[in-house]
Design a protein around this motif. Structure first.
Motif, PDB file in Angstrom:
ATOM      1  N   ARG A  49      17.017  17.424 -26.155  1.00 36.08           N
ATOM      2  CA  ARG A  49      17.483  17.994 -24.888  1.00 36.08           C
ATOM      3  C   ARG A  49      16.344  18.710 -24.141  1.00 36.08           C
ATOM      4  N   GLU A  50      15.478  19.389 -24.900  1.00 37.43           N
ATOM      5  CA  GLU A  50      14.446  20.208 -24.267  1.00 37.43           C
ATOM      6  C   GLU A  50      13.211  19.417 -23.855  1.00 37.43           C
ATOM      7  N   ASN A  51      13.083  18.201 -24.357  1.00 34.33           N
ATOM      8  CA  ASN A  51      11.884  17.418 -24.080  1.00 34.33           C
ATOM      9  C   ASN A  51      12.265  16.058 -23.510  1.00 34.33           C
ATOM     10  N   SER A  52      11.621  15.669 -22.464  1.00 32.92           N
ATOM     11  CA  SER A  52      11.862  14.363 -21.853  1.00 32.92           C
ATOM     12  C   SER A  52      11.154  13.312 -22.695  1.00 32.92           C
ATOM     13  N   LEU A  53      11.929  12.440 -23.322  1.00 38.41           N
ATOM     14  CA  LEU A  53      11.380  11.443 -24.236  1.00 38.41           C
ATOM     15  C   LEU A  53      11.623  10.052 -23.677  1.00 38.41           C
ATOM     16  N   SER A  54      10.561   9.322 -23.433  1.00 34.65           N
ATOM     17  CA  SER A  54      10.675   7.963 -22.895  1.00 34.65           C
ATOM     18  C   SER A  54      10.775   6.997 -24.070  1.00 34.65           C
ATOM     19  N   ILE A  55      11.984   6.583 -24.386  1.00 36.86           N
ATOM     20  CA  ILE A  55      12.226   5.687 -25.517  1.00 36.86           C
ATOM     21  C   ILE A  55      13.417   4.807 -25.187  1.00 36.86           C
ATOM     22  N   ARG A  56      13.341   3.545 -25.589  1.00 36.55           N
ATOM     23  CA  ARG A  56      14.433   2.615 -25.304  1.00 36.55           C
ATOM     24  C   ARG A  56      15.673   3.011 -26.104  1.00 36.55           C
ATOM     25  N   ILE A  57      16.830   2.793 -25.482  1.00 34.66           N
ATOM     26  CA  ILE A  57      18.076   3.247 -26.098  1.00 34.66           C
ATOM     27  C   ILE A  57      18.282   2.609 -27.467  1.00 34.66           C
ATOM     28  N   GLY A  58      17.899   1.325 -27.618  1.00 37.94           N
ATOM     29  CA  GLY A  58      18.076   0.657 -28.911  1.00 37.94           C
ATOM     30  C   GLY A  58      17.245   1.296 -30.001  1.00 37.94           C
ATOM     31  N   ASP A  59      15.962   1.581 -29.674  1.00 31.86           N
ATOM     32  CA  ASP A  59      15.075   2.218 -30.660  1.00 31.86           C
ATOM     33  C   ASP A  59      15.560   3.625 -31.006  1.00 31.86           C
ATOM     34  N   LEU A  60      16.087   4.333 -30.011  1.00 32.75           N
ATOM     35  CA  LEU A  60      16.608   5.681 -30.244  1.00 32.75           C
ATOM     36  C   LEU A  60      17.776   5.649 -31.221  1.00 32.75           C
ATOM     37  N   LEU A  61      18.685   4.690 -31.023  1.00 35.85           N
ATOM     38  CA  LEU A  61      19.857   4.581 -31.891  1.00 35.85           C
ATOM     39  C   LEU A  61      19.460   4.239 -33.320  1.00 35.85           C
ATOM     40  N   VAL A  62      18.464   3.375 -33.469  1.00 44.96           N
ATOM     41  CA  VAL A  62      18.000   2.996 -34.810  1.00 44.96           C
ATOM     42  C   VAL A  62      17.362   4.189 -35.504  1.00 44.96           C
ATOM     43  N   GLU A  63      16.517   4.923 -34.796  1.00 45.21           N
ATOM     44  CA  GLU A  63      15.814   6.048 -35.411  1.00 45.21           C
ATOM     45  C   GLU A  63      16.768   7.173 -35.805  1.00 45.21           C
ATOM     46  N   LEU A  64      17.839   7.359 -35.018  1.00 47.14           N
ATOM     47  CA  LEU A  64      18.815   8.396 -35.343  1.00 47.14           C
ATOM     48  C   LEU A  64      19.815   7.946 -36.399  1.00 47.14           C
ATOM     49  N   GLY A  65      19.778   6.672 -36.775  1.00 44.59           N
ATOM     50  CA  GLY A  65      20.661   6.179 -37.826  1.00 44.59           C
ATOM     51  C   GLY A  65      22.018   5.698 -37.342  1.00 44.59           C
ATOM     52  N   TYR A  66      22.224   5.606 -36.019  1.00 43.90           N
ATOM     53  CA  TYR A  66      23.494   5.125 -35.487  1.00 43.90           C
ATOM     54  C   TYR A  66      23.568   3.592 -35.479  1.00 43.90           C
ATOM     55  N   LYS A 118      21.642  -0.226 -37.014  1.00 42.03           N
ATOM     56  CA  LYS A 118      20.691  -0.855 -37.923  1.00 42.03           C
ATOM     57  C   LYS A 118      19.713  -1.722 -37.122  1.00 42.03           C
ATOM     58  N   GLN A 119      18.538  -1.933 -37.698  1.00 39.39           N
ATOM     59  CA  GLN A 119      17.535  -2.762 -37.031  1.00 39.39           C
ATOM     60  C   GLN A 119      18.064  -4.171 -36.804  1.00 39.39           C
ATOM     61  N   SER A 120      18.811  -4.698 -37.799  1.00 41.73           N
ATOM     62  CA  SER A 120      19.374  -6.049 -37.667  1.00 41.73           C
ATOM     63  C   SER A 120      20.387  -6.119 -36.529  1.00 41.73           C
ATOM     64  N   GLU A 121      21.178  -5.048 -36.368  1.00 39.54           N
ATOM     65  CA  GLU A 121      22.156  -5.021 -35.283  1.00 39.54           C
ATOM     66  C   GLU A 121      21.474  -4.948 -33.921  1.00 39.54           C
ATOM     67  N   LEU A 122      20.383  -4.191 -33.847  1.00 34.73           N
ATOM     68  CA  LEU A 122      19.627  -4.120 -32.597  1.00 34.73           C
ATOM     69  C   LEU A 122      19.059  -5.481 -32.224  1.00 34.73           C
ATOM     70  N   LEU A 123      18.504  -6.197 -33.209  1.00 35.18           N
ATOM     71  CA  LEU A 123      17.950  -7.530 -32.939  1.00 35.18           C
ATOM     72  C   LEU A 123      19.038  -8.489 -32.467  1.00 35.18           C
ATOM     73  N   THR A 124      20.223  -8.393 -33.079  1.00 36.18           N
ATOM     74  CA  THR A 124      21.350  -9.229 -32.648  1.00 36.18           C
ATOM     75  C   THR A 124      21.719  -8.940 -31.200  1.00 36.18           C
ATOM     76  N   ALA A 125      21.812  -7.641 -30.859  1.00 32.88           N
ATOM     77  CA  ALA A 125      22.171  -7.256 -29.491  1.00 32.88           C
ATOM     78  C   ALA A 125      21.109  -7.716 -28.489  1.00 32.88           C
ATOM     79  N   LEU A 126      19.833  -7.600 -28.851  1.00 35.02           N
ATOM     80  CA  LEU A 126      18.751  -8.030 -27.959  1.00 35.02           C
ATOM     81  C   LEU A 126      18.796  -9.539 -27.738  1.00 35.02           C
ATOM     82  N   ASN A 127      19.098 -10.299 -28.801  1.00 30.85           N
ATOM     83  CA  ASN A 127      19.208 -11.751 -28.664  1.00 30.85           C
ATOM     84  C   ASN A 127      20.377 -12.127 -27.762  1.00 30.85           C
ATOM     85  N   LEU A 128      21.509 -11.412 -27.917  1.00 26.83           N
ATOM     86  CA  LEU A 128      22.664 -11.675 -27.059  1.00 26.83           C
ATOM     87  C   LEU A 128      22.345 -11.349 -25.602  1.00 26.83           C
ATOM     88  N   GLN A 129      21.545 -10.299 -25.409  1.00 27.63           N
ATOM     89  CA  GLN A 129      21.165  -9.918 -24.048  1.00 27.63           C
ATOM     90  C   GLN A 129      20.293 -11.006 -23.405  1.00 27.63           C
TER      91      GLN A 129
END
Length: 630
Positions: A67-84, A86-97
């Motif tokens: 909240r206190e720091n402006s972080l330029s990061i893609r939403i998919g990478d953010l979700l993976v790093e926070l544990g919400y 999986k990397q495999s799910e992100l790749l699936t979503a990117l392929n569908l996109q």
């Protein structure tokens, strides 16, 4: 905000972790150690999860830093790093996109549609990433004058909702995507340049627009008896649809919060204006036949609600509790539609169930105690036992506060203090009714304990419940009630301790490998758990993204055989009685039974470690499965 350090995070740690190091939340040395631990794990835990388990950070630290720091990061990478995600799910979503047509779908929409993440959770993460506040539209009474400034089609097409005007005269507007340029321009065109953006889920925005459009031509809605009746009916129907066990209506300093207990866990449902509290309270008191004029004393009552939506009656116990902010109301739902469980269905392991039936339930006399904390399923087990004993040749009489389930052929008495049908008075009359089986809803004091013991001495079978941590604790509490040891040993035939733990959702379950710290907490090695198939729920639409669906009971059965009776007569310690029970009657502790159920993939290991008492080191899994008959 903390002062920035010169420490630099190692390459590949992740943008959030690098920011935690840069802002001084953690040191480079702590991160390096966490990376070594993370590298040794075979589980799917994220580096942030490891940092939390090592107690270097808390989840609140991550939230605050984002909240206190402006972080330029893609939403998919953010979700993976926070544990919400999986990397495999992100790749699936990117392929569908990539495979999608024109216009190109947003990645967040694809992730939600595929059930990889709940829409609300995605909005929370976006709020952290983008720095916009969350707008809880479901809990707000929206200003209809703001909607009058543009056609509803504009709000629906651009996906934004005006929800308030602040003290500075700025219009607060909730966007599904606050970065969408055309949506922001449309809002500024309607409400002026002084617009403060917030973020809300697409579903909440569309629901708010639909609600505003529905009441567009009406006068200002003032809650009256009719609307309050409708609100309560909908609340009860919602609770029944969800399968909730309790409804909590809680007045807070600035709002009225409503939460539902589902599978033993409290879950937020909605929040209302505090102005509605007196009307909701009065309506519930009328339904419960309580005193609506009394606002200074605690009250109890009962409601029978006929649900047109579900087609059956709902029985509820009502408790009104006076707090500093008003009357807190809790409704315990007793679902009449749910059939009473058979003893074979309560969740006991095969060999434990056989021993329970032969050595306790089918004995002609003696006291059988079911123990555990509130909400552990004692009543369900008790009714299952009563149903098993109920036949044309047996006279069964009960004293309950109140009767929760009606059983055909059983004389059930519901305690009613208001008209003089007290627990003490009822117990005195029970033995004069020539019963074979006496059921006491609960042993609550010395009088009820002595009545149960005396009834067993005269040849009756007594079933009752108790509030203790485990089976040995039930015996110790009887001793503390000044019941003589020889009376306990000669009348009590068994003590059943139990807990309810959430089942892993079968629709999103995946294999789980315990972390080294979890082996340490169990007091076991990987060799001791050979053959275990632990599972954990990832979270899906069918389990409301909790990873759990339904509950199962975990049991500890203490049969009072001759060695245990002798130990009680000699006032031996609880540890000695437990050791004798394990050696002579095959007692399996609550923790051990839970561990076996977790190893079978039914419940999660985290539930076992968090909710079950552990006394000593458990025996190896193979031996426990043999003892329980798996």
């Amino acid at each position: 905000m903390r002062k920035h350090h010169k420490d630099a995070a190692p390459h590949g740690a992740g943008q959030i972790v690098e920011l935690l190091v840069a802002t001084g939340v953690i040191t480079t040395q702590q991160l390096l150690y966490a990376q070594r631990v993370h590298g040794k794990l075979q589980s799917t835990k994220t580096l942030i999860d490891v940092l939390q388990e090592l107690e270097y950070i808390r989840r609140e630290d991550v939230v605050r830093t984002l909240r206190e720091n402006s972080l330029s990061i893609r939403i998919g990478d953010l979700l993976v790093e926070l544990g919400y995600l999986k990397q495999s799910e992100l790749l699936t979503a990117l392929n569908l996109q990539k495979e999608g047509g024109t216009p190109r779908k947003m990645l967040g929409d694809i992730i939600v549609e595929k059930g990889f993440i709940e829409e609300r959770r995605l909005t929370e993460v976006l709020s952290f990433q983008l720095g916009f506040p969350m707008a809880e539209l479901e809990f707000r009474k929206l200003d209809r004058k703001l909607f009058a400034k543009a056609p509803f089609e504009v709000f629906r097409d651009e996906l934004f909702v005006p929800y308030a005007v602040d003290d500075e005269g700025a219009t607060l507007v909730a966007f599904a995507n606050p970065l969408e340029k055309y949506s922001r321009l449309s809002a500024e065109k309607i409400f002026g340049r002084n617009v403060k953006p917030a973020i809300a889920t697409r579903t909440a925005i569309l629901s708010a627009i639909a609600a505003a459009q529905k009441t567009a031509g009406d006068d200002a809605v003032v809650p009256d008896e009719t609307t309050v009746v409708g609100m309560i009916n909908k609340l009860l129907d919602d609770a029944m649809t969800m399968g909730a066990s309790d409804i909590h209506i809680e007045p807070l300093r600035d709002r009225l919060r409503i939460r539902l207990r589902h599978d033993g866990v409290m879950m937020p449902h909605m929040e209302l204006s505090l102005d509605l509290a007196p009307q909701l309270s009065s309506r519930i008191k009328v339904m419960a036949q309580a005193d609506i004029a009394e606002k200074r004393r605690h009250q109890d009552g009962r409601i029978i609600y006929e649900s047109r939506l579900h087609g059956f009656n709902l029985d509820m116990r009502v408790s009104v509790y006076i707090t500093i902010f008003g009357e807190k109301i809790v409704l315990r739902l007793l679902n009449k539609k749910e059939a009473i469980l058979e003893v074979s269905q309560i969740g006991m392991a095969p060999r434990m169930l056989k021993q329970f039936m032969e050595d306790a339930l089918d004995t002609p006399s003696g006291v059988m105690i079911i123990t555990g904390p509130t909400g552990s399923g004692k009543t369900s087990t008790l009714y299952g036992c009563v149903s098993h004993l109920n036949n044309i040749n047996t006279s069964i009489i009960t004293a309950e506060d109140p009767v929760e389930y009606v059983i055909e052929g059983v004389a059930q008495c519901s305690i009613n203090q208001k008209i003089g049908v007290t627990f003490d008075e009822t117990l005195r009359h029970m033995v004069r009714q020539d019963p074979d089986v006496i059921v006491l809803g609960e042993i609550r004091d010395n009088f009820s304990a002595e009545t149960a013991i005396q009834a067993a001495l005269t040849g009756h079978k007594v079933l009752t419940t108790f509030h203790t941590e485990d089976s040995i604790g039930g015996l110790l509490r009887l001793m503390n009630m000044q019941i003589e040891s020889f009376l306990i040993s000669s009348t009590v035939v068994c003590v059943v301790a139990q807990r309810l733990l959430r089942l892993v959702c079968n629709d999103c379950a995946e294999p789980y490998i315990p972390a080294p710290a979890e082996y340490g907490r169990m007091g076991m090695s990987a060799k001791d758990l050979a053959g275990a198939n632990f599972r954990a729920g990832r979270g899906c639409t069918n389990c409301r993204f909790t990873g759990f669906k339904g509950r199962s009971a975990v049991f500890e059965l203490l049969i009072l055989n001759e060695p245990v009776k002798e130990a009680i007569l000699q006032n031996r310690s609880s540890a000695e009685i437990r050791r004798l029970s394990m050696e002579t009657s095959g007692l399996v502790t609550l923790f051990e039974d839970g561990l076996v159920k977790a190893a079978n993939g039914l419940i999660s290991l985290q539930e076992v470690l968090r909710d079950l008492p552990r006394i000593g080191s458990p025996r190896p899994l193979m031996e426990l499965r043999r003892l329980l008959g798996y």
